[in-house]
Scaffold this motif. Structure first.
Motif, PDB file in Angstrom:
ATOM      1  N   GLN A 158      32.010  40.992  32.538  1.00 29.36           N
ATOM      2  CA  GLN A 158      32.263  41.794  33.729  1.00 29.36           C
ATOM      3  C   GLN A 158      30.978  41.964  34.548  1.00 29.36           C
ATOM      4  O   GLN A 158      30.996  41.948  35.788  1.00 29.36           O
ATOM      5  CB  GLN A 158      32.815  43.165  33.314  1.00 29.36           C
ATOM      6  CG  GLN A 158      34.219  43.122  32.735  1.00 29.36           C
ATOM      7  CD  GLN A 158      35.272  42.803  33.790  1.00 29.36           C
ATOM      8  OE1 GLN A 158      35.010  42.879  34.985  1.00 29.36           O
ATOM      9  NE2 GLN A 158      36.461  42.414  33.346  1.00 29.36           N
ATOM     10  N   SER A 159      29.878  42.109  33.832  1.00 32.16           N
ATOM     11  CA  SER A 159      28.600  42.279  34.538  1.00 32.16           C
ATOM     12  C   SER A 159      28.255  41.045  35.354  1.00 32.16           C
ATOM     13  O   SER A 159      27.848  41.117  36.520  1.00 32.16           O
ATOM     14  CB  SER A 159      27.501  42.587  33.523  1.00 32.16           C
ATOM     15  OG  SER A 159      26.258  42.665  34.173  1.00 32.16           O
ATOM     16  N   VAL A 199      40.545  50.375  33.505  1.00 30.10           N
ATOM     17  CA  VAL A 199      39.724  49.345  34.148  1.00 30.10           C
ATOM     18  C   VAL A 199      39.890  49.367  35.653  1.00 30.10           C
ATOM     19  O   VAL A 199      38.950  49.132  36.428  1.00 30.10           O
ATOM     20  CB  VAL A 199      40.070  47.965  33.559  1.00 30.10           C
ATOM     21  CG1 VAL A 199      39.354  46.848  34.314  1.00 30.10           C
ATOM     22  CG2 VAL A 199      39.736  47.908  32.084  1.00 30.10           C
ATOM     23  N   ASN A 253      33.628  50.575  41.073  1.00 33.69           N
ATOM     24  CA  ASN A 253      32.706  49.431  41.056  1.00 33.69           C
ATOM     25  C   ASN A 253      32.609  48.802  42.455  1.00 33.69           C
ATOM     26  O   ASN A 253      31.538  48.389  42.916  1.00 33.69           O
ATOM     27  CB  ASN A 253      33.178  48.414  40.031  1.00 33.69           C
ATOM     28  CG  ASN A 253      32.234  47.221  39.951  1.00 33.69           C
ATOM     29  OD1 ASN A 253      31.051  47.404  39.702  1.00 33.69           O
ATOM     30  ND2 ASN A 253      32.751  46.022  40.165  1.00 33.69           N
ATOM     31  N   SER A 282      30.383  38.876  36.434  1.00 30.65           N
ATOM     32  CA  SER A 282      31.379  38.746  37.515  1.00 30.65           C
ATOM     33  C   SER A 282      31.012  39.607  38.719  1.00 30.65           C
ATOM     34  O   SER A 282      31.167  39.205  39.878  1.00 30.65           O
ATOM     35  CB  SER A 282      32.767  39.141  36.982  1.00 30.65           C
ATOM     36  OG  SER A 282      33.189  38.244  35.985  1.00 30.65           O
ATOM     37  N   ARG A 283      30.573  40.826  38.412  1.00 29.38           N
ATOM     38  CA  ARG A 283      30.178  41.712  39.534  1.00 29.38           C
ATOM     39  C   ARG A 283      29.020  41.109  40.333  1.00 29.38           C
ATOM     40  O   ARG A 283      29.027  41.117  41.560  1.00 29.38           O
ATOM     41  CB  ARG A 283      29.792  43.086  38.987  1.00 29.38           C
ATOM     42  CG  ARG A 283      30.956  43.899  38.492  1.00 29.38           C
ATOM     43  CD  ARG A 283      30.535  45.357  38.309  1.00 29.38           C
ATOM     44  NE  ARG A 283      29.474  45.488  37.321  1.00 29.38           N
ATOM     45  CZ  ARG A 283      29.675  45.633  36.009  1.00 29.38           C
ATOM     46  NH1 ARG A 283      30.899  45.666  35.520  1.00 29.38           N
ATOM     47  NH2 ARG A 283      28.647  45.763  35.189  1.00 29.38           N
ATOM     48  N   GLU A 339      33.319  40.970  26.629  1.00 29.86           N
ATOM     49  CA  GLU A 339      34.014  41.290  27.880  1.00 29.86           C
ATOM     50  C   GLU A 339      33.115  42.094  28.794  1.00 29.86           C
ATOM     51  O   GLU A 339      33.095  41.906  30.012  1.00 29.86           O
ATOM     52  CB  GLU A 339      35.286  42.059  27.556  1.00 29.86           C
ATOM     53  CG  GLU A 339      36.099  42.400  28.807  1.00 29.86           C
ATOM     54  CD  GLU A 339      37.390  43.119  28.474  1.00 29.86           C
ATOM     55  OE1 GLU A 339      38.109  43.447  29.419  1.00 29.86           O
ATOM     56  OE2 GLU A 339      37.649  43.374  27.289  1.00 29.86           O
ATOM     57  N   ARG A 340      32.316  43.034  28.230  1.00 31.81           N
ATOM     58  CA  ARG A 340      31.425  43.853  29.063  1.00 31.81           C
ATOM     59  C   ARG A 340      30.378  42.997  29.760  1.00 31.81           C
ATOM     60  O   ARG A 340      30.123  43.149  30.949  1.00 31.81           O
ATOM     61  CB  ARG A 340      30.750  44.901  28.176  1.00 31.81           C
ATOM     62  CG  ARG A 340      29.888  45.873  28.949  1.00 31.81           C
ATOM     63  CD  ARG A 340      29.206  46.823  27.990  1.00 31.81           C
ATOM     64  NE  ARG A 340      28.286  46.130  27.127  1.00 31.81           N
ATOM     65  CZ  ARG A 340      27.059  45.716  27.532  1.00 31.81           C
ATOM     66  NH1 ARG A 340      26.628  45.959  28.757  1.00 31.81           N
ATOM     67  NH2 ARG A 340      26.272  45.091  26.676  1.00 31.81           N
ATOM     68  N   GLU A 391      44.036  41.624  29.156  1.00 25.37           N
ATOM     69  CA  GLU A 391      43.920  42.893  29.868  1.00 25.37           C
ATOM     70  C   GLU A 391      43.823  44.036  28.861  1.00 25.37           C
ATOM     71  O   GLU A 391      44.520  44.053  27.876  1.00 25.37           O
ATOM     72  CB  GLU A 391      45.124  43.131  30.761  1.00 25.37           C
ATOM     73  CG  GLU A 391      45.260  42.152  31.902  1.00 25.37           C
ATOM     74  CD  GLU A 391      46.446  42.489  32.793  1.00 25.37           C
ATOM     75  OE1 GLU A 391      46.627  41.795  33.784  1.00 25.37           O
ATOM     76  OE2 GLU A 391      47.165  43.451  32.481  1.00 25.37           O
ATOM     77  N   ASN A 417      30.314  38.187  42.411  1.00 26.99           N
ATOM     78  CA  ASN A 417      31.150  38.634  43.533  1.00 26.99           C
ATOM     79  C   ASN A 417      30.307  39.187  44.672  1.00 26.99           C
ATOM     80  O   ASN A 417      30.538  38.913  45.841  1.00 26.99           O
ATOM     81  CB  ASN A 417      32.145  39.671  42.999  1.00 26.99           C
ATOM     82  CG  ASN A 417      33.217  39.993  44.045  1.00 26.99           C
ATOM     83  OD1 ASN A 417      33.585  39.124  44.827  1.00 26.99           O
ATOM     84  ND2 ASN A 417      33.712  41.219  44.024  1.00 26.99           N
ATOM     85  N   SER A 433      33.149  53.820  32.642  1.00 31.62           N
ATOM     86  CA  SER A 433      32.632  52.761  31.757  1.00 31.62           C
ATOM     87  C   SER A 433      32.452  53.271  30.317  1.00 31.62           C
ATOM     88  O   SER A 433      32.624  52.522  29.344  1.00 31.62           O
ATOM     89  CB  SER A 433      31.302  52.235  32.292  1.00 31.62           C
ATOM     90  OG  SER A 433      31.483  51.611  33.546  1.00 31.62           O
ATOM     91  N   ASN A 451      37.130  49.723  38.282  1.00 28.36           N
ATOM     92  CA  ASN A 451      36.933  48.703  39.325  1.00 28.36           C
ATOM     93  C   ASN A 451      36.835  49.307  40.738  1.00 28.36           C
ATOM     94  O   ASN A 451      36.095  48.806  41.606  1.00 28.36           O
ATOM     95  CB  ASN A 451      38.057  47.678  39.282  1.00 28.36           C
ATOM     96  CG  ASN A 451      37.936  46.749  38.086  1.00 28.36           C
ATOM     97  OD1 ASN A 451      36.836  46.571  37.541  1.00 28.36           O
ATOM     98  ND2 ASN A 451      39.048  46.175  37.641  1.00 28.36           N
TER      99      ASN A 451
END
Length: 779
Positions: A437-438, A308, A315, A440-441, A433-434, A302, A444, A423, A312
């Motif tokens: 996250q992309s 974040v 996001n 993951s979005r 990590e960036r 984290e 999802n 961001s 989020n």
């Protein structure tokens, strides 16, 4: 004979007492008439086709409802766009629709009827028909044809049809071609066939539907209710019950199929979208798996949870807007293709009110077009009109989507700006990590869209499986036990009424007895003059009843009249006697002819003058032709001699006649000429009696002209024929002395049995005597 003066009674138009007497005296007429009408009513009721009333009741919904509340949110129904009254009226029209009745006619084969013949009576059969009728090979529109069937034995039958020129013996199971179709009778499971006669009527589907529409009706039970009463009038109660029940069942079946069709369209659309989203989700997951593997990512620590967390939040907002935008784009892509005709889910994530209303309208028009396409071609004005409406509605939806998409895009840009702000603050995070996250979005977002579509697909599948309409049968079809037509009670009541009205009308229209001179006594009491003679009823049928050997009652009456004249006329001179009456049919020509004949039996020379120039009858009674010269010729010619118009009637008795001659145009003017008195004066020189048959004095003035030249007048009235009011005219003529020496004669009187018995010996054969054998000796 002297008579007393009496006051003349006034003529009554209607006399209830007299009508009652008529009814009492002719009661048998009422009995016969009523019995005849009752017999006709019985025959009509026995041989006419009976009609039974079949009834049933349906509940039609104000709004169709699904069993699932969630499906109610997803599947758009047309009825939600209409108010309750419009919806129930539509359901009533569906119940009366031709398409519904066509399905019933085809299912029950109503275009073919079998009837059992019993003499003149034919009774339609349903389940108890011993054979099956198969109509096949139809090549053209069937016109109504009737076939008479007689069972010969268990294997053969006789078929006859005048329209199809059939008169054959045929085996069961054989096909008989009758022009546009073939007919075949197949035995059912009956051991032995009775030798009965049947009739089979085959009509077209269209004719059968029209007949069914004429017998069937549907209406709301009462104002404001959503229950519909169905009625069917049919001559076979069991068949009528099955027909009405089939109408209700087919209506409910059609409602259910419509709901299933809506669910099918929704499932098809969702399946297409699921296939696309599944492919996209699979691609994202593979990329993420590849990235994690290549970078050896197991767990990311984290970093700056608050930063974040804020990123989020924005996001998620961006994600929601992207989901909406994706759905809008998918719908826009679907609507951009005019060939797509499937129903679009009405609430597939688009919350814009104007778009939802337009989408509901678009789905409604698509369903209506699919329904009308079952009955009409694509070029039919009804279908083309719906196509135009669908196109206009689609274009309007496309414009609404563009506007709604711009609104979402503006929100997405705003949320993205906020998200980019956060961001930028976490740019220091490792590149790995960036990128993670992309991925993951994206994963999802695709997962949520996939789950959403799976949920809606399941709801549509449930709706398809449990497509139960809110419409239902309240009362199944049931037939009355007794026929309502013919109404035997009303039929017999009308027969009794008609059986009494007709004879009552006849009695009412017949002359009132009290307005007629009904008896000799009645006449004598009213006249103011002598009654010189009475003539009984002539039963012989001959107009001239007097001859040298006649001994009838009427002949004796004329001999009595002849005797009475000797006391009235001057002896030893020629006498002119005029016979007249008030109107036709009272017997003046009959009296004139027989009186002259009776006088000629006394060796007197008698001449008849037929001066009823308008309607001469005396010459016809005498058997003398009236086509040769007569009085009218004599009156018109100053040179025509008497010998040219004088015709013998009975030369042995010295009786002659001057006929009327051709009917003139101006009889009255002809009688006023000098030729009439000149003729009478010449006849006085050669004849003892001159009998003049004049016209009725009550109709024309001719008799008053003739009366100036006669010595006496016999005025004839007829019992039960002449009217009481005529006595006024007779008395008036007597008082005014317009007619010389006027005397009354009563014709056609009824003789009491006691009096007629006294004359009975005249009508029996007599033994020949010296008197009968002496030539020329007469009485």
């Amino acid at each position: 004979m002297e008579t007393n003066k009496t006051t003349m009674p006034k003529k009554s138009n209607f006399d209830l007492q007299d009508l009652i007497e008529k009814i009492k005296s002719r009661w048998y007429v009422f009995a016969i008439s009523t019995a005849a009408f009752l017999a006709i009513a019985y025959l009509y009721g026995s041989y006419s086709t009976k009609e039974y009333k079949v009834t049933g009741k349906l509940l039609v919904p104000q709004q169709d409802q699904n069993t699932s509340t969630r499906n109610e949110e997803f599947v758009s129904d047309i009825s939600t766009q209409l108010n309750a009254k419009e919806n129930t009226q539509n359901e009533l029209q569906i119940l009366k629709s031709r398409s519904l009745l066509i399905s019933v006619v085809d299912e029950l084969n109503l275009s073919t009827k079998v009837k059992l013949k019993d003499g003149l009576k034919e009774t339609e059969l349903f389940r108890d028909v011993p054979f099956e009728v198969v109509i096949a090979d139809v090549t053209d529109s069937i016109k109504a044809r009737k076939f008479n069937i007689e069972i010969i034995d268990d294997s053969n039958y006789h078929i006859k049809s005048d329209a199809s020129h059939l008169n054959w013996n045929v085996k069961f199971g054989e096909k008989v071609v009758v022009g546009p179709f073939s007919i075949q009778l197949n035995r059912k499971g009956v051991a032995t066939l009775e030798k009965l006669a049947y009739s089979i009527t085959v009509t077209s589907e269209d004719a059968a539907v029209k007949e069914l529409m004429g017998r069937y009706d549907a209406s709301f039970s009462e104002k404001g209710a959503t229950t519909v009463d169905l009625t069917l009038n049919y001559p076979q109660p069991e068949k009528g019950r099955v027909i009405l029940q089939t109408i209700m069942d087919n209506y409910l079946k059609e409602k259910r199929l419509n709901r299933i069709h809506v669910a099918d369209s929704a499932i098809k659309l969702i399946d297409n979208r699921l296939a696309l989203v599944t492919g996209q989700l699979s691609g994202v997951e593979k990329d993420l798996q590849k990235y994690r593997s290549s970078n050896g990512i197991a767990n990311i620590e984290e970093q700056s949870k608050a930063l974040v967390g804020n990123a989020n939040d924005y996001n998620e907002k961006v994600h929601d807007l992207q989901v909406k935008l994706s759905i809008v784009k998918n719908v826009e892509k679907y609507l951009d293709n005019p060939e797509n005709k499937n129903v679009i889910p009405s609430n597939a994530g688009i919350q814009e009110a104007s778009f939802s209303d337009g989408l509901n309208r678009y789905n409604e028009l698509l369903l209506e077009r699919e329904k009308q396409a079952l009955s009409y071609t694509a070029t039919n004005p009804v279908v083309t009109n719906l196509d135009d409406q669908i196109e206009r509605t689609r274009n309007s939806l496309v414009e609404n989507i563009k506007s709604y998409k711009k609104e979402i895009q503006l929100g997405l840009n705003d949320m993205s700006g906020q998200h980019n702000s956060y961001s930028s603050q976490i740019q220091g995070l490792p590149e790995i990590e960036r990128v993670f996250q992309s991925f993951s979005r994206q994963q999802n977002m695709k997962q949520q869209l996939y789950l959403y579509l799976l949920q809606k697909r399941e709801e549509a599948a449930i709706s398809q499986t449990a497509a139960i309409s809110a419409a239902k049968v309240i009362d199944p079809a049931v037939s009355d036990i007794n026929p309502f037509k013919p109404n035997t009670q009303l039929l017999y009541l009308m027969a009794i009424i008609m059986g009494n009205i007709i004879p009552l009308s006849w009695l009412t229209l017949t002359p009132n007895k009290k307005s007629l001179l009904v008896s000799k006594t009645n006449i004598v009491e009213m006249v103011n003059m002598e009654v010189i003679g009475e003539i009984g009823h002539n039963t012989s049928g001959n107009k001239i009843v007097i001859d040298s050997i006649s001994r009838t009652l009427v002949a004796e009456n004329f001999k009595t009249l002849r005797t009475n004249l000797q006391y009235v006329l001057k002896p030893n001179q020629s006498n002119v006697i005029m016979v007249t009456s008030t109107m036709r049919g009272e017997g003046k020509s009959f009296v004139a002819g027989n009186l002259g004949k009776s006088l000629s039996l006394l060796d007197k020379k008698v001449v008849f003058i037929e001066l009823d120039l308008r309607m001469p009858m005396l010459s016809e009674y005498m058997g003398i032709s009236n086509h040769s010269m007569g009085f009218s010729d004599y009156a018109l010619s100053k040179t025509l001699g008497l010998n040219r118009i004088l015709k013998p009637v009975d030369e042995e008795l010295n009786s002659f006649i001057i006929t009327s001659g051709p009917i003139p145009l101006n009889p009255s003017e002809l009688l006023q000429k000098d030729r009439l008195p000149e003729l009478i004066n010449k006849l006085r020189e050669d004849f003892d009696y001159i009998i003049i048959d004049s016209p009725p004095v009550g109709l024309v003035s001719d008799s008053l002209i003739i009366a100036k030249h006669v010595d006496m007048t016999i005025y004839v009235v007829r019992e039960n024929y002449s009217y009481v009011s005529q006595i006024d005219l007779v008395n008036s003529l007597k008082k005014s002395r317009k007619i010389k020496d006027l005397h009354l004669l009563i014709n056609d009187i009824s003789i009491p049995e006691s009096e007629s018995f006294q004359y009975g010996y005249y009508e029996k054969p007599e033994k020949k005597s010296l008197l009968n054998l002496t030539p020329g000796l007469r009485v």
